[in-house]
Design a protein around this motif. Structure first.
Motif, PDB file in Angstrom:
ATOM      1  N   ALA A 102      15.621  -2.501  -4.456  1.00  0.00           N
ATOM      2  CA  ALA A 102      15.297  -1.273  -5.215  1.00  0.00           C
ATOM      3  C   ALA A 102      15.523  -0.045  -4.329  1.00  0.00           C
ATOM      4  N   SER A 103      16.732   0.057  -3.794  1.00  0.00           N
ATOM      5  CA  SER A 103      17.086   1.192  -2.939  1.00  0.00           C
ATOM      6  C   SER A 103      18.557   1.522  -3.125  1.00  0.00           C
ATOM      7  N   HIS A 104      18.841   2.821  -3.157  1.00  0.00           N
ATOM      8  CA  HIS A 104      20.240   3.255  -3.294  1.00  0.00           C
ATOM      9  C   HIS A 104      20.909   3.446  -1.933  1.00  0.00           C
ATOM     10  N   ARG A 105      20.126   3.407  -0.846  1.00  0.00           N
ATOM     11  CA  ARG A 105      20.698   3.748   0.457  1.00  0.00           C
ATOM     12  C   ARG A 105      21.686   2.664   0.908  1.00  0.00           C
ATOM     13  N   PRO A 106      22.914   3.082   1.308  1.00  0.00           N
ATOM     14  CA  PRO A 106      23.895   2.064   1.739  1.00  0.00           C
ATOM     15  C   PRO A 106      23.366   1.234   2.905  1.00  0.00           C
ATOM     16  N   GLU A 107      22.537   1.864   3.775  1.00  0.00           N
ATOM     17  CA  GLU A 107      22.041   1.137   4.957  1.00  0.00           C
ATOM     18  C   GLU A 107      20.639   0.556   4.714  1.00  0.00           C
ATOM     19  N   SER A 108      20.264   0.431   3.454  1.00  0.00           N
ATOM     20  CA  SER A 108      18.920  -0.019   3.079  1.00  0.00           C
ATOM     21  C   SER A 108      18.476  -1.318   3.774  1.00  0.00           C
ATOM     22  N   VAL A 109      17.279  -1.284   4.349  1.00  0.00           N
ATOM     23  CA  VAL A 109      16.756  -2.508   4.965  1.00  0.00           C
ATOM     24  C   VAL A 109      16.357  -3.527   3.890  1.00  0.00           C
ATOM     25  N   ASN A 110      15.968  -3.023   2.721  1.00  0.00           N
ATOM     26  CA  ASN A 110      15.636  -3.950   1.628  1.00  0.00           C
ATOM     27  C   ASN A 110      16.877  -4.674   1.114  1.00  0.00           C
ATOM     28  N   ARG A 111      18.008  -3.958   1.156  1.00  0.00           N
ATOM     29  CA  ARG A 111      19.262  -4.611   0.760  1.00  0.00           C
ATOM     30  C   ARG A 111      19.586  -5.734   1.756  1.00  0.00           C
ATOM     31  N   SER A 155      11.853  -4.580  -2.488  1.00  0.00           N
ATOM     32  CA  SER A 155      11.546  -3.195  -2.873  1.00  0.00           C
ATOM     33  C   SER A 155      10.892  -2.409  -1.731  1.00  0.00           C
ATOM     34  N   PRO A 156      11.352  -1.194  -1.493  1.00  0.00           N
ATOM     35  CA  PRO A 156      10.619  -0.344  -0.553  1.00  0.00           C
ATOM     36  C   PRO A 156       9.242  -0.007  -1.117  1.00  0.00           C
ATOM     37  N   GLU A 157       8.335   0.409  -0.240  1.00  0.00           N
ATOM     38  CA  GLU A 157       7.033   0.905  -0.717  1.00  0.00           C
ATOM     39  C   GLU A 157       7.106   2.425  -0.743  1.00  0.00           C
ATOM     40  N   TYR A 158       6.762   3.009  -1.881  1.00  0.00           N
ATOM     41  CA  TYR A 158       6.701   4.465  -2.018  1.00  0.00           C
ATOM     42  C   TYR A 158       5.257   4.850  -2.336  1.00  0.00           C
ATOM     43  N   ASN A 159       4.656   5.601  -1.435  1.00  0.00           N
ATOM     44  CA  ASN A 159       3.289   6.082  -1.657  1.00  0.00           C
ATOM     45  C   ASN A 159       2.332   4.977  -2.089  1.00  0.00           C
ATOM     46  N   TRP A 160       2.333   3.908  -1.288  1.00  0.00           N
ATOM     47  CA  TRP A 160       1.459   2.751  -1.488  1.00  0.00           C
ATOM     48  C   TRP A 160       1.702   2.064  -2.825  1.00  0.00           C
ATOM     49  N   SER A 161       2.898   2.208  -3.348  1.00  0.00           N
ATOM     50  CA  SER A 161       3.244   1.512  -4.576  1.00  0.00           C
ATOM     51  C   SER A 161       4.735   1.198  -4.522  1.00  0.00           C
ATOM     52  N   TYR A 177       7.858  -2.899  10.409  1.00  0.00           N
ATOM     53  CA  TYR A 177       8.705  -2.406  11.508  1.00  0.00           C
ATOM     54  C   TYR A 177      10.181  -2.732  11.234  1.00  0.00           C
ATOM     55  N   SER A 178      10.610  -2.420  10.033  1.00  0.00           N
ATOM     56  CA  SER A 178      11.907  -2.898   9.536  1.00  0.00           C
ATOM     57  C   SER A 178      13.095  -2.415  10.360  1.00  0.00           C
ATOM     58  N   GLU A 179      12.950  -1.259  11.010  1.00  0.00           N
ATOM     59  CA  GLU A 179      14.107  -0.753  11.760  1.00  0.00           C
ATOM     60  C   GLU A 179      14.486  -1.650  12.936  1.00  0.00           C
ATOM     61  N   SER A 223       9.614  -7.002   0.611  1.00  0.00           N
ATOM     62  CA  SER A 223       9.605  -5.570   0.881  1.00  0.00           C
ATOM     63  C   SER A 223       9.819  -5.334   2.362  1.00  0.00           C
ATOM     64  N   ALA A 224      10.590  -4.316   2.701  1.00  0.00           N
ATOM     65  CA  ALA A 224      10.776  -3.948   4.107  1.00  0.00           C
ATOM     66  C   ALA A 224      10.442  -2.472   4.249  1.00  0.00           C
ATOM     67  N   THR A 225       9.566  -2.178   5.192  1.00  0.00           N
ATOM     68  CA  THR A 225       9.192  -0.779   5.431  1.00  0.00           C
ATOM     69  C   THR A 225       9.079  -0.542   6.940  1.00  0.00           C
ATOM     70  N   PRO A 226       9.191   0.710   7.355  1.00  0.00           N
ATOM     71  CA  PRO A 226       9.100   0.996   8.794  1.00  0.00           C
ATOM     72  C   PRO A 226       7.684   0.815   9.352  1.00  0.00           C
ATOM     73  N   GLY A 227       6.663   0.863   8.514  1.00  0.00           N
ATOM     74  CA  GLY A 227       5.274   0.756   8.971  1.00  0.00           C
ATOM     75  C   GLY A 227       4.859  -0.687   9.235  1.00  0.00           C
ATOM     76  N   SER A 228       3.581  -0.861   9.636  1.00  0.00           N
ATOM     77  CA  SER A 228       3.117  -2.188  10.055  1.00  0.00           C
ATOM     78  C   SER A 228       2.839  -3.122   8.881  1.00  0.00           C
TER      79      SER A 228
HETATM   80  C1  LIG Z   1       8.851   8.879  -1.489  1.00  0.00           C
HETATM   81  C2  LIG Z   1       8.656   7.918  -0.366  1.00  0.00           C
HETATM   82  C3  LIG Z   1       7.398   7.385  -0.139  1.00  0.00           C
HETATM   83  C4  LIG Z   1       7.186   6.452   0.879  1.00  0.00           C
HETATM   84  N1  LIG Z   1       5.960   5.871   1.011  1.00  0.00           N
HETATM   85  C5  LIG Z   1       5.804   4.838   1.876  1.00  0.00           C
HETATM   86  C6  LIG Z   1       4.594   4.088   1.901  1.00  0.00           C
HETATM   87  O1  LIG Z   1       3.666   4.314   1.158  1.00  0.00           O
HETATM   88  N2  LIG Z   1       4.499   3.043   2.781  1.00  0.00           N
HETATM   89  C7  LIG Z   1       5.544   2.716   3.634  1.00  0.00           C
HETATM   90  O2  LIG Z   1       5.420   1.771   4.393  1.00  0.00           O
HETATM   91  N3  LIG Z   1       6.703   3.414   3.614  1.00  0.00           N
HETATM   92  C8  LIG Z   1       6.864   4.451   2.763  1.00  0.00           C
HETATM   93  N4  LIG Z   1       8.046   5.122   2.703  1.00  0.00           N
HETATM   94  C9  LIG Z   1       9.111   4.729   3.625  1.00  0.00           C
HETATM   95  C10 LIG Z   1       9.966   3.664   2.969  1.00  0.00           C
HETATM   96  O3  LIG Z   1       9.258   2.445   2.934  1.00  0.00           O
HETATM   97  C11 LIG Z   1      11.222   3.511   3.778  1.00  0.00           C
HETATM   98  O4  LIG Z   1      11.980   4.669   3.576  1.00  0.00           O
HETATM   99  C12 LIG Z   1      11.966   2.263   3.438  1.00  0.00           C
HETATM  100  O5  LIG Z   1      12.478   1.696   4.595  1.00  0.00           O
HETATM  101  C13 LIG Z   1      13.099   2.498   2.532  1.00  0.00           C
HETATM  102  O6  LIG Z   1      13.723   1.279   2.284  1.00  0.00           O
HETATM  103  P1  LIG Z   1      15.311   1.136   2.274  1.00  0.00           P
HETATM  104  O7  LIG Z   1      15.760   1.163   3.719  1.00  0.00           O
HETATM  105  O8  LIG Z   1      15.516  -0.192   1.642  1.00  0.00           O
HETATM  106  O9  LIG Z   1      15.880   2.281   1.496  1.00  0.00           O
HETATM  107  C14 LIG Z   1       8.263   6.077   1.708  1.00  0.00           C
HETATM  108  C15 LIG Z   1       9.541   6.648   1.491  1.00  0.00           C
HETATM  109  C16 LIG Z   1       9.734   7.535   0.459  1.00  0.00           C
HETATM  110  C17 LIG Z   1      11.127   8.082   0.211  1.00  0.00           C
END
Ligand SMILES: Cc1cc2nc3c(=O)[nH]c(=O)nc-3n(C[C@H](O)[C@H](O)[C@H](O)COP(=O)(O)O)c2cc1C
Length: 186
Positions: A8-17, A78-84, A148-150, A113-118
């Motif tokens: 669920a990411s449009h970024r070409p370098e998406s970690v979720n991809r 799916s990335p996490e956006y604002n805890w959702s 720590y997806s990066e 899900s892959a995110t930069p946080g813990s």
């Molecule tokens: C609008 C927005 C809200 C975000 N909120 C969170 C969050 O709540 N928790 C988190 O861990 N990362 C959050 N992030 C960071 C994303 O998880 C991070 O950009 C993610 O790696 C994107 O995934 P992608 O590389 O697949 O595009 C947020 C990013 C955006 C753009």
């Protein structure tokens, strides 16, 4: 069996991809069919009951529904956006839920899900379960939150940590068994 897989990411370098691709590779290595979708293929206008009433479900939602209908399981990273989870994903699900018959009923889903946080997006995945279950999907109870997806991937896009790699592979294997049971072998 066939699986629809997307991030669920449009970024070409998406970690979720990258994570979705890992699942795709493992399923293919198990001789299972994979339909890997790019997220932009499902770009849609925001759900609007007036548009729905006048012109029905837009083409890209119907395409999503048809591709899901052709699979036994759906793998979403799916990335996490604002805890959702991202609103774009909810939008796809809302449009698809207006299709009759429900193309997602009886499918299984594996959530990652892959995110930069813990926490690796665990809260977002918990939220994502709810609309999927409302749409009669059997969501696999175990999820894969990758923190720590990066730093999590090697240059060849494999998981860098051996224990994490084993956990991922075991999870996908278990999910295959879950889908096989629920779809009578597909
Ligand atoms: C609008 C927005 C809200 C975000 N909120 C969170 C969050 O709540 N928790 C988190 O861990 N990362 C959050 N992030 C960071 C994303 O998880 C991070 O950009 C993610 O790696 C994107 O995934 P992608 O590389 O697949 O595009 C947020 C990013 C955006 C753009």
């Amino acid at each position: 069996m066939r699986f629809l897989i997307f991030a669920a990411s449009h970024r070409p370098e998406s970690v979720n991809r990258k994570l979705a691709k890992l699942a795709a590779r493992q399923l293919q290595a198990s001789n299972l069919a994979v339909d890997f979708a790019e997220y932009r293929e499902f770009d849609l206008p925001l759900y609007n009951d007036d548009i729905y009433g006048k012109s029905g479900v837009p083409a890209s939602a119907r395409i999503f529904g048809e591709r899901a209908a052709g699979a036994q399981g759906i793998v979403i990273s799916s990335p996490e956006y604002n805890w959702s989870y991202p609103g774009t994903l909810k939008n796809i699900l809302d449009w698809t839920s207006r299709m009759k018959p429900n193309p997602l009923a009886g499918k299984t889903a594996l959530l990652m899900s892959a995110t930069p946080g813990s926490r690796g997006g665990i809260v977002g995945l918990t939220h994502l379960k709810t609309p999927l279950e409302a749409m009669q999907i059997f969501v696999f109870p175990k999820v894969f939150p990758l923190g720590y997806s990066e730093k999590a991937f090697t240059d060849a896009d494999a998981l860098a940590d051996a224990r994490q790699r084993q956990r991922f592979e075991a999870l996908v294997e278990e999910y295959i068994g879950f889908t096989r049971k629920l779809s009578n072998g597909g």
